[in-house]
Scaffold this motif. Structure first.
Motif, PDB file in Angstrom:
ATOM      1  N   GLY A  80     -16.572   4.289  20.602  1.00 58.28           N
ATOM      2  CA  GLY A  80     -16.689   5.172  21.752  1.00 58.28           C
ATOM      3  C   GLY A  80     -18.101   5.577  22.095  1.00 58.28           C
ATOM      4  N   ASP A  81     -18.652   6.537  21.400  1.00 58.05           N
ATOM      5  CA  ASP A  81     -19.963   7.090  21.726  1.00 58.05           C
ATOM      6  C   ASP A  81     -21.102   6.357  21.032  1.00 58.05           C
ATOM      7  N   GLY A  82     -20.836   5.171  20.513  1.00 57.23           N
ATOM      8  CA  GLY A  82     -21.878   4.428  19.830  1.00 57.23           C
ATOM      9  C   GLY A  82     -21.689   4.459  18.330  1.00 57.23           C
ATOM     10  N   THR A  83     -22.438   3.608  17.636  1.00 61.05           N
ATOM     11  CA  THR A  83     -22.229   3.484  16.199  1.00 61.05           C
ATOM     12  C   THR A  83     -22.678   4.720  15.430  1.00 61.05           C
ATOM     13  N   ASP A  84     -23.550   5.545  16.014  1.00 55.59           N
ATOM     14  CA  ASP A  84     -23.912   6.791  15.339  1.00 55.59           C
ATOM     15  C   ASP A  84     -22.683   7.662  15.110  1.00 55.59           C
ATOM     16  N   ALA A  85     -21.703   7.524  16.011  1.00 58.64           N
ATOM     17  CA  ALA A  85     -20.503   8.356  15.917  1.00 58.64           C
ATOM     18  C   ALA A  85     -19.644   7.987  14.709  1.00 58.64           C
ATOM     19  N   VAL A  86     -19.709   6.744  14.264  1.00 58.42           N
ATOM     20  CA  VAL A  86     -18.872   6.318  13.145  1.00 58.42           C
ATOM     21  C   VAL A  86     -19.656   6.201  11.846  1.00 58.42           C
ATOM     22  N   GLY A  87     -20.971   6.122  11.921  1.00 62.13           N
ATOM     23  CA  GLY A  87     -21.779   6.082  10.711  1.00 62.13           C
ATOM     24  C   GLY A  87     -22.164   4.681  10.285  1.00 62.13           C
ATOM     25  N   GLU A  88     -23.283   4.599   9.565  1.00 63.31           N
ATOM     26  CA  GLU A  88     -23.825   3.302   9.169  1.00 63.31           C
ATOM     27  C   GLU A  88     -22.925   2.575   8.181  1.00 63.31           C
TER      28      GLU A  88
END
Length: 327
Positions: A80-88
């Motif tokens: 959704g809001d980019g990979t920062d939203a789900v974590g590395e």
């Protein structure tokens, strides 16, 4: 190879650019794994490196990465809001899953090429042909054809072993999808080969259009499971399971119908005859309309899903690409 040094910051990147960045990491993962294996084996087991070189050549020659593209599209859409939203950590897992999917495809292609005695794959001689030629040129004892086929099968088995090595690093929920995909594609390949041998194969993908299920020899799980691995790694498999399954069914059916129309690899003379009889003249137009309707059905499935608008559009472009309507 561990992919832990690539923080993602894409505030202005398009969905295609985000996916391309992760595909680059998938290539790094594949190159790192195969290069390390070659270095480790070339002194202690120099004859074995020919298997690694064969895998690497096939992986390099692939310019599509179909299963990784499908998986990453699902993963990023669900993020959704980019990979920062789900974590590395989840991003690393998605990259690893895609590398495993590419190696799994390589295994299946090698096996199919041996079974079909295909001369070329991805613009290069197939492994069983190249190894048979090497055997003949070298004047080795035994039968060149059997040596080539046996060596190619071992290369395919090695690719599958590497794929499983990567997949073991996945979280348990995603690994379950991986394990089911591996099983279904093996059984599906056997069903497909047996149907052809028994003169029961049918190129017309009518069942695909009405709805595939587990055990489908045509392989809708190759689309569905790659999508669900990506969604699961993003942590949203529960809420996105139904729309992504419907999307997978429609996309797979469109892909199968396109293959029937174009008569690509895997369609024998009987299937080509059926295609030519069924779609002469104006007959092809309704088939193209059916493909368009299937793509529309795929779009309707994701339109109702809780996804960012940009990623809904990207899933639409993916459906068009897989169905052969456009890139």
């Amino acid at each position: 190879m561990t992919t832990t040094t690539h923080p993602q910051r894409w505030p202005d990147a398009s969905p295609e650019e985000q996916r391309a960045a992760l595909l680059g990491r998938v290539d790094e993962e594949l190159h790192g794994l195969l290069s390390k294996e070659f270095r480790c084996r070339r002194t202690a087991q120099p004859r074995a490196t020919t298997l690694i070189e064969g895998i690497a050549e096939l992986v390099r020659a692939s310019d599509e990465r179909v299963r990784p593209v499908i998986c990453l599209t699902a993963f990023l859409a669900a993020a959704g809001d980019g990979t920062d939203a789900v974590g590395e950590e989840r991003v690393n897992a998605a990259v690893t899953a895609c590398a495993a999917l590419e190696l799994h495809d390589t295994w299946l292609l090698v096996r199919s090429d041996v079974r079909d005695n295909a001369p070329m794959r991805r613009g290069v001689p197939t492994l069983h042909i190249s190894h048979a030629a090497q055997h003949e040129r070298s004047g080795w004892r035994g039968e060149s054809r059997r040596f080539g086929e046996g060596t190619a099968v071992l290369a395919g088995d090695l690719a599958l072993s590497y794929a499983d090595r990567l997949a073991r690093r996945l979280p348990e929920p995603a690994w379950r999808w991986w394990d089911e995909l591996r099983t279904e594609r093996t059984l599906g390949a056997q069903s497909d080969a047996a149907s052809a041998t028994e003169y029961l194969d049918d190129g017309w993908p009518g069942r695909c259009a009405t709805g595939c299920t587990s055990g489908c020899a045509a392989g809708w799980y190759g689309v569905r499971h790659a999508l669900r691995i990506g969604v699961t790694l993003a942590g949203r498999d529960g809420e996105l399971a139904a729309p992504f399954d419907e999307y997978a069914r429609a996309v797979h059916a469109a892909w199968r119908l396109r293959g029937f129309l174009e008569g690509g690899q895997g369609y024998d003379a009987d299937a080509l005859f059926l295609r030519d009889v069924g779609f002469l003249g104006n007959g092809r137009e309704p088939a193209e309309q059916t493909i368009a309707e299937l793509v529309d059905r795929a779009l309707e499935a994701v339109d109702a899903a809780p996804l960012a608008p940009g990623w809904r559009a990207e899933l639409g472009r993916l459906a068009l690409r897989v169905s052969g309507c456009e890139w």
